[in-house]
Scaffold this motif. Structure first.
Motif, mmCIF file in Angstrom:
data_model
loop_
_atom_site.group_PDB
_atom_site.id
_atom_site.type_symbol
_atom_site.label_atom_id
_atom_site.label_comp_id
_atom_site.label_asym_id
_atom_site.label_seq_id
_atom_site.Cartn_x
_atom_site.Cartn_y
_atom_site.Cartn_z
ATOM 1 N N ARG A 126 16.442 -3.251 -18.358
ATOM 2 C CA ARG A 126 16.046 -2.096 -17.571
ATOM 3 C C ARG A 126 14.964 -2.516 -16.587
ATOM 4 O O ARG A 126 14.127 -3.357 -16.898
ATOM 5 N N TYR A 127 15.005 -1.910 -15.407
ATOM 6 C CA TYR A 127 14.034 -2.216 -14.367
ATOM 7 C C TYR A 127 13.164 -0.992 -14.126
ATOM 8 O O TYR A 127 13.638 0.138 -14.192
ATOM 9 N N THR A 128 11.895 -1.224 -13.846
ATOM 10 C CA THR A 128 10.960 -0.129 -13.598
ATOM 11 C C THR A 128 10.270 -0.323 -12.251
ATOM 12 O O THR A 128 10.071 -1.451 -11.801
ATOM 13 N N THR A 129 9.934 0.786 -11.638
ATOM 14 C CA THR A 129 9.122 0.793 -10.419
ATOM 15 C C THR A 129 8.079 1.881 -10.589
ATOM 16 O O THR A 129 8.420 3.035 -10.820
ATOM 17 N N ASP A 130 6.812 1.525 -10.506
ATOM 18 C CA ASP A 130 5.704 2.468 -10.665
ATOM 19 C C ASP A 130 4.723 2.294 -9.519
ATOM 20 O O ASP A 130 4.607 1.214 -8.948
ATOM 21 N N VAL A 131 4.002 3.366 -9.223
ATOM 22 C CA VAL A 131 2.867 3.278 -8.312
ATOM 23 C C VAL A 131 1.627 3.178 -9.189
ATOM 24 O O VAL A 131 1.348 4.062 -9.999
ATOM 25 N N VAL A 132 0.903 2.067 -9.077
ATOM 26 C CA VAL A 132 -0.346 1.886 -9.799
ATOM 27 C C VAL A 132 -1.455 2.464 -8.921
ATOM 28 O O VAL A 132 -1.655 2.031 -7.785
ATOM 29 N N LYS A 185 -3.565 6.971 -3.569
ATOM 30 C CA LYS A 185 -3.310 5.687 -2.928
ATOM 31 C C LYS A 185 -3.150 4.666 -4.032
ATOM 32 O O LYS A 185 -3.832 4.730 -5.056
ATOM 33 N N GLY A 186 -2.266 3.730 -3.799
ATOM 34 C CA GLY A 186 -2.046 2.703 -4.803
ATOM 35 C C GLY A 186 -1.124 1.629 -4.279
ATOM 36 O O GLY A 186 -0.987 1.427 -3.068
ATOM 37 N N ILE A 232 0.850 -1.180 0.000
ATOM 38 C CA ILE A 232 0.000 0.000 0.000
ATOM 39 C C ILE A 232 0.889 1.234 0.000
ATOM 40 O O ILE A 232 1.814 1.347 0.802
ATOM 41 N N VAL A 233 0.588 2.173 -0.891
ATOM 42 C CA VAL A 233 1.345 3.417 -0.990
ATOM 43 C C VAL A 233 0.368 4.579 -0.895
ATOM 44 O O VAL A 233 -0.666 4.579 -1.559
ATOM 45 N N THR A 234 0.698 5.567 -0.068
ATOM 46 C CA THR A 234 -0.073 6.802 0.017
ATOM 47 C C THR A 234 0.906 7.946 -0.188
ATOM 48 O O THR A 234 1.897 8.046 0.535
#
Length: 156
Positions: A90-96, A74-75, A4-6
């Motif tokens: 290549r590596y990716t990091t995203d907040v969905v 929030k995601g 969980i990301v806020t």
């Protein structure tokens, strides 16, 4: 387990609505989020976080937010990888994004509302409502407050 990301920050560019080959709407953007702490003598640090929204949320964000807009969301974090044109992995990091919230003042984009006032453009008439002024306690005295007897039980 939880993922969980806020976050709350400002958009670094206008979100651009795109469509997949299957017709699904999405938009990618990044937000700038200031860190709460700084080392003494150093400038405040900012993190730039990549985000992606799908379907109705993507349409909502692209319609109501623009570069510099304050946004709360929030995601969950999603990681991935791909091979670029040079053959490098290549590596990716995203907040969905699952939820989006307005956090700042509404922009005055030709519409008639801005914080603290409301105007309508009816024929030569306008309506303005200002908020009540905040009370000022800068010139207060001890007589402005009640004394609480600490020997008794507190009322809360």
């Amino acid at each position: 387990m939880m993922n969980i990301v806020t976050l709350m920050g400002r958009l670094t560019a206008d979100p651009e609505l795109k469509t997949t080959n299957s017709g699904l709407s999405y938009c990618r953007f990044s937000i700038a989020v200031d860190r709460d702490f700084t080392k003494q003598g150093e400038e405040k640090q900012t993190d730039f976080i990549n985000c992606v929204a799908w379907d109705k949320r993507a349409e909502f964000i692209s319609r109501y937010f623009s570069k510099g807009s304050l946004i709360a969301l929030k995601g969950s974090i999603r990681t991935g990888s791909y091979t670029d044109n040079s053959g490098n992995k290549r590596y990716t990091t995203d907040v969905v994004i699952d939820n989006v919230y307005f956090t700042g003042e509404k922009k005055d984009s030709g519409s008639s509302y801005s914080r603290g006032s409301r105007q309508t453009s009816e024929s030569n008439s306008s309506y303005r409502q200002d908020p009540a002024p905040a009370p000022s306690y800068s010139s207060g005295s001890d007589n402005d407050f009640d004394t609480i007897n600490t020997d008794e039980d507190l009322p809360f």
